[in-house]
Design a protein around this motif. Structure first.
Motif, PDB file in Angstrom:
ATOM      1  N   LEU A  43     -24.760 -34.435  -0.472  1.00  0.00           N
ATOM      2  CA  LEU A  43     -23.524 -34.768   0.354  1.00  0.00           C
ATOM      3  C   LEU A  43     -22.231 -34.021  -0.298  1.00  0.00           C
ATOM      4  O   LEU A  43     -21.358 -33.742   0.281  1.00  0.00           O
ATOM      5  CB  LEU A  43     -23.498 -36.506   0.557  1.00  0.00           C
ATOM      6  CG  LEU A  43     -23.955 -36.930   1.573  1.00  0.00           C
ATOM      7  CD1 LEU A  43     -23.995 -38.511   1.626  1.00  0.00           C
ATOM      8  CD2 LEU A  43     -23.888 -36.129   2.855  1.00  0.00           C
ATOM      9  N   MET A  44     -22.226 -33.868  -1.751  1.00  0.00           N
ATOM     10  CA  MET A  44     -21.328 -33.353  -2.583  1.00  0.00           C
ATOM     11  C   MET A  44     -21.140 -31.849  -2.498  1.00  0.00           C
ATOM     12  O   MET A  44     -20.625 -31.060  -2.856  1.00  0.00           O
ATOM     13  CB  MET A  44     -21.156 -33.815  -3.830  1.00  0.00           C
ATOM     14  CG  MET A  44     -20.768 -35.413  -3.892  1.00  0.00           C
ATOM     15  SD  MET A  44     -20.353 -35.874  -5.529  1.00  0.00           S
ATOM     16  CE  MET A  44     -22.291 -36.356  -6.183  1.00  0.00           C
ATOM     17  N   GLY A  45     -22.682 -31.252  -2.317  1.00  0.00           N
ATOM     18  CA  GLY A  45     -22.945 -29.820  -2.152  1.00  0.00           C
ATOM     19  C   GLY A  45     -23.120 -29.208  -3.466  1.00  0.00           C
ATOM     20  O   GLY A  45     -22.348 -29.262  -4.306  1.00  0.00           O
ATOM     21  N   GLY A 116     -26.013 -28.489   0.852  1.00  0.00           N
ATOM     22  CA  GLY A 116     -25.436 -29.545   1.050  1.00  0.00           C
ATOM     23  C   GLY A 116     -23.999 -29.129   1.760  1.00  0.00           C
ATOM     24  O   GLY A 116     -23.859 -28.202   1.986  1.00  0.00           O
ATOM     25  N   ILE A 117     -23.194 -30.247   1.808  1.00  0.00           N
ATOM     26  CA  ILE A 117     -21.762 -30.026   2.469  1.00  0.00           C
ATOM     27  C   ILE A 117     -20.994 -29.355   1.352  1.00  0.00           C
ATOM     28  O   ILE A 117     -20.452 -29.897   0.408  1.00  0.00           O
ATOM     29  CB  ILE A 117     -21.218 -31.374   2.795  1.00  0.00           C
ATOM     30  CG1 ILE A 117     -22.246 -31.700   3.877  1.00  0.00           C
ATOM     31  CG2 ILE A 117     -19.935 -31.025   3.356  1.00  0.00           C
ATOM     32  CD1 ILE A 117     -21.932 -33.297   4.208  1.00  0.00           C
ATOM     33  N   PHE A 158     -18.649 -21.483 -12.367  1.00  0.00           N
ATOM     34  CA  PHE A 158     -17.580 -22.502 -12.856  1.00  0.00           C
ATOM     35  C   PHE A 158     -17.964 -23.690 -13.297  1.00  0.00           C
ATOM     36  O   PHE A 158     -17.955 -24.518 -13.945  1.00  0.00           O
ATOM     37  CB  PHE A 158     -15.953 -22.498 -12.043  1.00  0.00           C
ATOM     38  CG  PHE A 158     -15.306 -23.168 -12.471  1.00  0.00           C
ATOM     39  CD1 PHE A 158     -14.118 -23.109 -13.457  1.00  0.00           C
ATOM     40  CD2 PHE A 158     -14.986 -24.709 -11.747  1.00  0.00           C
ATOM     41  CE1 PHE A 158     -13.322 -23.894 -14.004  1.00  0.00           C
ATOM     42  CE2 PHE A 158     -14.174 -25.600 -12.193  1.00  0.00           C
ATOM     43  CZ  PHE A 158     -13.138 -25.132 -13.376  1.00  0.00           C
ATOM     44  N   ALA A 159     -18.784 -24.254 -11.856  1.00  0.00           N
ATOM     45  CA  ALA A 159     -19.459 -25.416 -11.744  1.00  0.00           C
ATOM     46  C   ALA A 159     -20.317 -25.924 -13.055  1.00  0.00           C
ATOM     47  O   ALA A 159     -20.711 -26.712 -13.423  1.00  0.00           O
ATOM     48  CB  ALA A 159     -19.952 -25.810 -10.504  1.00  0.00           C
ATOM     49  N   ARG A 160     -21.269 -24.582 -13.239  1.00  0.00           N
ATOM     50  CA  ARG A 160     -22.299 -24.505 -14.289  1.00  0.00           C
ATOM     51  C   ARG A 160     -21.808 -24.547 -15.759  1.00  0.00           C
ATOM     52  O   ARG A 160     -22.563 -24.836 -16.696  1.00  0.00           O
ATOM     53  CB  ARG A 160     -23.313 -23.502 -13.962  1.00  0.00           C
ATOM     54  CG  ARG A 160     -24.073 -23.369 -12.522  1.00  0.00           C
ATOM     55  CD  ARG A 160     -24.658 -22.661 -12.353  1.00  0.00           C
ATOM     56  NE  ARG A 160     -25.553 -22.612 -11.097  1.00  0.00           N
ATOM     57  CZ  ARG A 160     -26.599 -23.363 -10.774  1.00  0.00           C
ATOM     58  NH1 ARG A 160     -27.269 -23.648 -11.870  1.00  0.00           N
ATOM     59  NH2 ARG A 160     -27.111 -23.243  -9.739  1.00  0.00           N
ATOM     60  N   THR A 161     -20.307 -23.896 -16.066  1.00  0.00           N
ATOM     61  CA  THR A 161     -20.133 -23.719 -17.239  1.00  0.00           C
ATOM     62  C   THR A 161     -18.939 -24.478 -17.722  1.00  0.00           C
ATOM     63  O   THR A 161     -18.797 -24.738 -19.003  1.00  0.00           O
ATOM     64  CB  THR A 161     -19.587 -22.110 -17.221  1.00  0.00           C
ATOM     65  OG1 THR A 161     -18.616 -22.050 -16.331  1.00  0.00           O
ATOM     66  CG2 THR A 161     -20.432 -21.262 -17.083  1.00  0.00           C
ATOM     67  N   GLY A 170     -19.407 -28.868  -3.803  1.00  0.00           N
ATOM     68  CA  GLY A 170     -18.338 -29.352  -2.870  1.00  0.00           C
ATOM     69  C   GLY A 170     -17.059 -29.922  -3.337  1.00  0.00           C
ATOM     70  O   GLY A 170     -16.113 -30.055  -2.736  1.00  0.00           O
ATOM     71  N   VAL A 171     -17.379 -30.540  -4.688  1.00  0.00           N
ATOM     72  CA  VAL A 171     -16.266 -31.293  -5.203  1.00  0.00           C
ATOM     73  C   VAL A 171     -15.065 -30.137  -5.628  1.00  0.00           C
ATOM     74  O   VAL A 171     -13.785 -30.307  -5.372  1.00  0.00           O
ATOM     75  CB  VAL A 171     -16.613 -31.930  -6.406  1.00  0.00           C
ATOM     76  CG1 VAL A 171     -15.550 -32.492  -7.322  1.00  0.00           C
ATOM     77  CG2 VAL A 171     -17.686 -33.005  -5.812  1.00  0.00           C
ATOM     78  N   ILE A 172     -15.597 -29.213  -6.197  1.00  0.00           N
ATOM     79  CA  ILE A 172     -14.542 -28.272  -6.761  1.00  0.00           C
ATOM     80  C   ILE A 172     -14.186 -27.367  -5.322  1.00  0.00           C
ATOM     81  O   ILE A 172     -12.700 -27.123  -5.609  1.00  0.00           O
ATOM     82  CB  ILE A 172     -15.396 -26.986  -7.482  1.00  0.00           C
ATOM     83  CG1 ILE A 172     -15.803 -27.601  -8.901  1.00  0.00           C
ATOM     84  CG2 ILE A 172     -14.334 -25.884  -7.925  1.00  0.00           C
ATOM     85  CD1 ILE A 172     -16.974 -26.959  -9.562  1.00  0.00           C
ATOM     86  N   THR A 173     -14.602 -26.919  -4.401  1.00  0.00           N
ATOM     87  CA  THR A 173     -14.222 -26.284  -3.351  1.00  0.00           C
ATOM     88  C   THR A 173     -12.939 -27.193  -2.782  1.00  0.00           C
ATOM     89  O   THR A 173     -12.065 -26.863  -1.985  1.00  0.00           O
ATOM     90  CB  THR A 173     -15.242 -25.926  -2.407  1.00  0.00           C
ATOM     91  OG1 THR A 173     -15.930 -27.010  -1.874  1.00  0.00           O
ATOM     92  CG2 THR A 173     -16.067 -24.774  -2.699  1.00  0.00           C
TER      93      THR A 173
END
Length: 196
Positions: A43-45, A116-117, A158-161, A170-173
């Protein structure tokens, strides 16, 4: 026209509330140790669970409806002029609108099924693409796809590093998207006030 827009917005709210309640029900009955964390993460993508086989599964529907939408690029240009103008130019407004809506829904469903979303991409990226190439959908559709792909790759990196554990995309976007969309909305309102 305003009545149609209001009906569409209300229908969207009702549909969203109904399916949100179904998702909540699935979360409630899911196994809290194994299934529930996967549902919450989906749900968080995220691209973390995506595999090359997923791309194979969604490739046919994505290509099919993508070609349909691109073939209708000139119809979309005409529809953006308004219903009366489109009808006077020989466009079957209702049929064209349903084809575009169903094709878009299939594109979204196929994408969400593997990632996911991931929100705000479809709201933000086309606005930036429109600033670059204008409102001609013959250019706008491929440029939006290209910029959207680059944007998601950058967000995924960015999410992985940025931390030891991968942050859901999805949280970052959403964190980036909400203020950017508010700024774009403010700019469009400001432009409208200046024209008035």
């Amino acid at each position: 026209m305003e009545k149609n827009v209001l009906s569409l917005v209300l229908a969207g709210i009702v549909t969203s509330a109904f399916f949100t309640s179904l998702v909540s029900l699935v979360k409630y009955v899911a196994d809290p140790n194994n299934t529930l964390p996967s549902i919450v993460y989906w749900l968080m993508g995220s691209f973390n669970e995506s595999r090359y086989t997923d791309v194979i599964y969604i490739l046919l529907p994505l290509l099919t409806v993508g070609i349909i939408i691109f073939k209708m690029r000139y119809v979309i240009n005409i529809l953006s002029l308004g219903e009366e103008e489109a009808s006077s130019m020989g466009v079957n407004v209702n049929f064209s609108r349903w084809v575009i809506l169903l094709s878009t829904a299939i594109l979204i469903a196929a994408s969400v099924s593997v990632s996911g979303i991931i929100g705000w991409v479809g709201l933000i990226i086309p606005h930036f693409a429109r600033m670059i190439v204008g409102s001609n959908h013959g250019k706008l559709i491929p440029i939006s796809m290209f910029i959207g792909a680059i944007y998601l790759i950058l967000v995924d990196v960015f999410a992985r590093t940025v931390s030891y554990g991968e942050i859901p995309i999805g949280v970052i976007t959403a964190i980036f998207g909400a203020p950017i969309f508010a700024w774009l909305l403010y700019k469009s309102q400001l432009r409208g006030w200046r024209h008035d």
